[in-house]
Structures are given as C-alpha cells and as structure tokens.
Design an enzyme around this catalytic site. Structure first.
Site, PDB file in Angstrom:
ATOM      1  N   LEU A 125      53.554  50.168  29.929  1.00 52.54           N
ATOM      2  CA  LEU A 125      53.058  50.148  28.555  1.00 52.54           C
ATOM      3  C   LEU A 125      51.679  50.775  28.444  1.00 52.54           C
ATOM      4  O   LEU A 125      51.386  51.480  27.480  1.00 52.54           O
ATOM      5  CB  LEU A 125      53.024  48.708  28.035  1.00 52.54           C
ATOM      6  CG  LEU A 125      54.370  48.029  27.779  1.00 52.54           C
ATOM      7  CD1 LEU A 125      54.150  46.604  27.274  1.00 52.54           C
ATOM      8  CD2 LEU A 125      55.210  48.819  26.774  1.00 52.54           C
ATOM      9  N   SER A 147      49.778  40.442  25.366  1.00 52.75           N
ATOM     10  CA  SER A 147      50.295  39.170  25.845  1.00 52.75           C
ATOM     11  C   SER A 147      51.780  39.337  26.197  1.00 52.75           C
ATOM     12  O   SER A 147      52.169  40.342  26.792  1.00 52.75           O
ATOM     13  CB  SER A 147      50.078  38.089  24.782  1.00 52.75           C
ATOM     14  OG  SER A 147      50.513  36.836  25.240  1.00 52.75           O
ATOM     15  N   TYR A 174      53.238  32.894  34.929  1.00 52.55           N
ATOM     16  CA  TYR A 174      52.997  34.055  34.065  1.00 52.55           C
ATOM     17  C   TYR A 174      52.784  33.595  32.627  1.00 52.55           C
ATOM     18  O   TYR A 174      51.845  34.037  31.950  1.00 52.55           O
ATOM     19  CB  TYR A 174      54.194  35.010  34.156  1.00 52.55           C
ATOM     20  CG  TYR A 174      54.084  36.243  33.292  1.00 52.55           C
ATOM     21  CD1 TYR A 174      53.273  37.311  33.671  1.00 52.55           C
ATOM     22  CD2 TYR A 174      54.808  36.351  32.109  1.00 52.55           C
ATOM     23  CE1 TYR A 174      53.186  38.451  32.886  1.00 52.55           C
ATOM     24  CE2 TYR A 174      54.728  37.488  31.319  1.00 52.55           C
ATOM     25  CZ  TYR A 174      53.913  38.536  31.715  1.00 52.55           C
ATOM     26  OH  TYR A 174      53.830  39.661  30.930  1.00 52.55           O
ATOM     27  N   THR A 214      59.616  48.908  32.018  1.00 52.77           N
ATOM     28  CA  THR A 214      58.416  49.248  32.767  1.00 52.77           C
ATOM     29  C   THR A 214      58.638  48.800  34.207  1.00 52.77           C
ATOM     30  O   THR A 214      59.745  48.403  34.577  1.00 52.77           O
ATOM     31  CB  THR A 214      57.179  48.528  32.199  1.00 52.77           C
ATOM     32  OG1 THR A 214      57.312  47.113  32.432  1.00 52.77           O
ATOM     33  CG2 THR A 214      57.061  48.768  30.698  1.00 52.77           C
ATOM     34  N   ASN A 238      45.599  45.586  28.886  1.00 51.66           N
ATOM     35  CA  ASN A 238      47.002  45.683  29.254  1.00 51.66           C
ATOM     36  C   ASN A 238      47.270  45.345  30.718  1.00 51.66           C
ATOM     37  O   ASN A 238      48.390  44.983  31.075  1.00 51.66           O
ATOM     38  CB  ASN A 238      47.502  47.101  28.953  1.00 51.66           C
ATOM     39  CG  ASN A 238      48.875  47.365  29.528  1.00 51.66           C
ATOM     40  OD1 ASN A 238      49.879  46.874  29.023  1.00 51.66           O
ATOM     41  ND2 ASN A 238      48.937  48.128  30.629  1.00 51.66           N
ATOM     42  N   ASP A 250      39.598  47.600  39.294  1.00 55.27           N
ATOM     43  CA  ASP A 250      40.258  46.322  39.537  1.00 55.27           C
ATOM     44  C   ASP A 250      39.661  45.350  38.530  1.00 55.27           C
ATOM     45  O   ASP A 250      38.489  44.981  38.635  1.00 55.27           O
ATOM     46  CB  ASP A 250      39.990  45.865  40.974  1.00 55.27           C
ATOM     47  CG  ASP A 250      40.580  44.488  41.275  1.00 55.27           C
ATOM     48  OD1 ASP A 250      41.130  43.854  40.350  1.00 55.27           O
ATOM     49  OD2 ASP A 250      40.478  44.049  42.436  1.00 55.27           O
ATOM     50  N   LYS A 301      49.378  33.998  30.156  1.00 54.81           N
ATOM     51  CA  LYS A 301      49.402  34.625  28.833  1.00 54.81           C
ATOM     52  C   LYS A 301      49.050  33.623  27.732  1.00 54.81           C
ATOM     53  O   LYS A 301      48.418  33.993  26.724  1.00 54.81           O
ATOM     54  CB  LYS A 301      50.775  35.247  28.578  1.00 54.81           C
ATOM     55  CG  LYS A 301      51.100  36.425  29.487  1.00 54.81           C
ATOM     56  CD  LYS A 301      50.100  37.563  29.322  1.00 54.81           C
ATOM     57  CE  LYS A 301      50.508  38.811  30.085  1.00 54.81           C
ATOM     58  NZ  LYS A 301      49.549  39.920  29.908  1.00 54.81           N
TER      59      LYS A 301
END
Length: 292
Positions: free
Chosen positions: A24, A144, A158, A193, A93, A66, A162
C-alpha cells in the site's frame, strides 16, 4: 462531503510516506507522484525505490528508515523538510503482521509488533507535528486495519497494535485540530500486498491450539478475494483532496460491512446490559480524605 473524483489534485503537495517500498505504501507514493506531487518515501529497504526515483527525479526523495528508531525518524523528517521545504501529507503506513495465538507470543515478539505498528507511527507523528503546526496546515493519515475493529484468532497482537494506534490517533486529531492539522484513521480491508508473505512473522505453535488452527486453515483454503492496492490509493487521493476529510475512512466493502456488523452487535449488547451499566454509577461528592 468528499470532492468529486474528477477534482484535480492541488499542485505541489509534499508527502512523507513510511513503508513506501512495497504494498500500500508504494501505491500511495505512486499515486501522489502521478498527481504531480512530491514524495519523501521512507522504507527499511530504500534501495527498492531506485526505479521509482529514476523515473521521477527530484520529485522523489528515498529515505532509508527504521520507524522503531525514534532519533532516526526525527532525522528523516528533518531531511525531508530540508529537501522539499515543507510537508503537507504524512502517511504512517509502515507495519507488519505477527500471526499467532495470544498465549503463544513471547515478550520480544509482542513488543516487536507494537514497536513497529504503534510506536513507529507515534514517533513519526511526533516528528512531523512541529513542522505542520508551524505552517498551521497538513493532513496525517494513520493506516490502521479492519483488525482494529474486532479481534480474530491468530491476529490478536496485530489487532492490539492497530487498536492502540487508533486510540492515540483520535486524541491526536483533537489536539492538533486547533493548529489546522487534520488527521484521518484509514481502515483498509484486504489487498494483495506482501503483508501475508514477507511482511509476516509467526509464533511457535502450541499443540493445544492445533484443532483451532486446522479449522482456520480450512477456512483460509476456501480462498479470498482481495483487491489491488491501486484502489486503496485512489481512495486516499480522494481523501486528501477533500475539504472536509473524516476522522475515519473504511476502505472496501468488507471493512464497511464488518464495521457496521460490529457496531450493531456492540450496541445490542450495551442495550441488553444497560440496567447493570447504569446501576454502577451514582455521582457523589468526593469522600472525606480522598486523595490525601
């Protein structure tokens, strides 16, 4: 209201995009460049941006970064401002997916997920705000996930990263609004992706969860129909062109339907337990000796 899809992009905007070498992030950078804007593209592997840099010349600045390194983030943002003179759109992102049952995560694995997905975005937000405040303008986009709306087996950590990002961002949006800085939390659905390939980490499986894993693998085997990243980029371009951008934007019908379903189920649960909830509150003056 969103502007028309045919509305031309304001010329000369400067973007700062993290995780810009692929997925993305790459799609966002390419869409911005196609609109005539300039892009500071930050990525762990900035070499992957060489072809894009060669195509667009000095309109693209490739920055090795990083995002878990706070000092490096501030240095990269300062370099982008020196190079282009300002920042207009910031896209947080950079991120990865750590898959595993919550019980399986080691401390190092859990912290690594939070360091990139939450703290990385926090460091970038802190680094860009002085520049945006000084110009009293700018738009921060926090990428997000539908995973922030609800937790699912294997993606709990994960989702936690988010959800933390969204909680911080909602407060940040209110804090920055008085300086003319806008913020939107973007919640994408599924896109083709490398999130599930090179952007993936996994825990050591516990035998106790083997039946659940087998059930999930059967569901995954039925296949999925994700979308191409350029569709997300097209939506983001409409977002930044809008004169009244929303605090949250869902990308995709899957994310939209899930958000409505989760909201309805939560509202139904709240209503069913309303009596208990209200009975737990009865405002009184501070008890004698409180706080002493």
């Amino acid at each position: 209201m969103p502007m028309s899809a045919t509305t031309p992009s304001p010329a000369g905007r400067v973007w700062f995009v993290t995780g810009a070498s692929r997925g993305l992030g790459r799609a966002f950078a390419e869409a911005a460049l196609a609109a005539g804007d300039r892009v500071a593209a930050a990525a762990r592997t900035a070499g992957a941006l060489e072809a894009l840099a060669a195509e667009h010349g000095d309109r693209l600045l490739a920055l090795p970064l990083d995002v878990t390194d706070r000092a490096a983030v501030h240095a990269a943002v300062d370099e982008a401002v020196r190079h282009f003179g300002r920042l207009d759109v910031v896209v947080n992102n950079a991120g990865f997916l750590a898959m595993g049952m919550v019980e399986e995560f080691t401390e190092a694995e859990a912290r690594a997920q939070m360091e990139t997905n939450f703290f990385g975005a926090l460091w970038v937000s802190q680094a860009v705000l002085p520049h945006l405040r000084a110009r009293r303008s700018g738009h921060i986009l926090q990428i997000s996930s539908i995973g922030a709306l609800a937790g699912f087996p294997l993606t709990g950590m994960y989702s936690a990263s988010k959800a933390a990002l969204e909680g911080m961002s909602e407060a940040l949006a209110a804090e920055a609004a008085g300086f003319g800085v806008r913020l939107t939390v973007v919640e994408p659905g599924g896109y083709w992706t490398d999130l599930y390939t090179t952007g993936l980490a996994a825990t050591e499986p516990m035998e106790e969860y083997a039946p659940l894993r087998a059930e999930l693998e059967k569901q995954f085997a039925e296949g999925s129909s994700d979308s191409m990243p350029h569709l997300a980029a097209e939506a983001v371009m409409k977002l930044v062109d809008s004169e009244d951008p929303p605090l949250r934007l869902l990308l995709g019908g899957t994310a939209y339907d899930l958000a409505l379903d989760v909201s309805r189920r939560r509202a139904a649960t709240w209503a069913a337990w309303e009596e208990v909830s209200r009975a737990a509150e009865h405002a009184v003056e501070a008890p004698e000796g409180y706080g002493s």
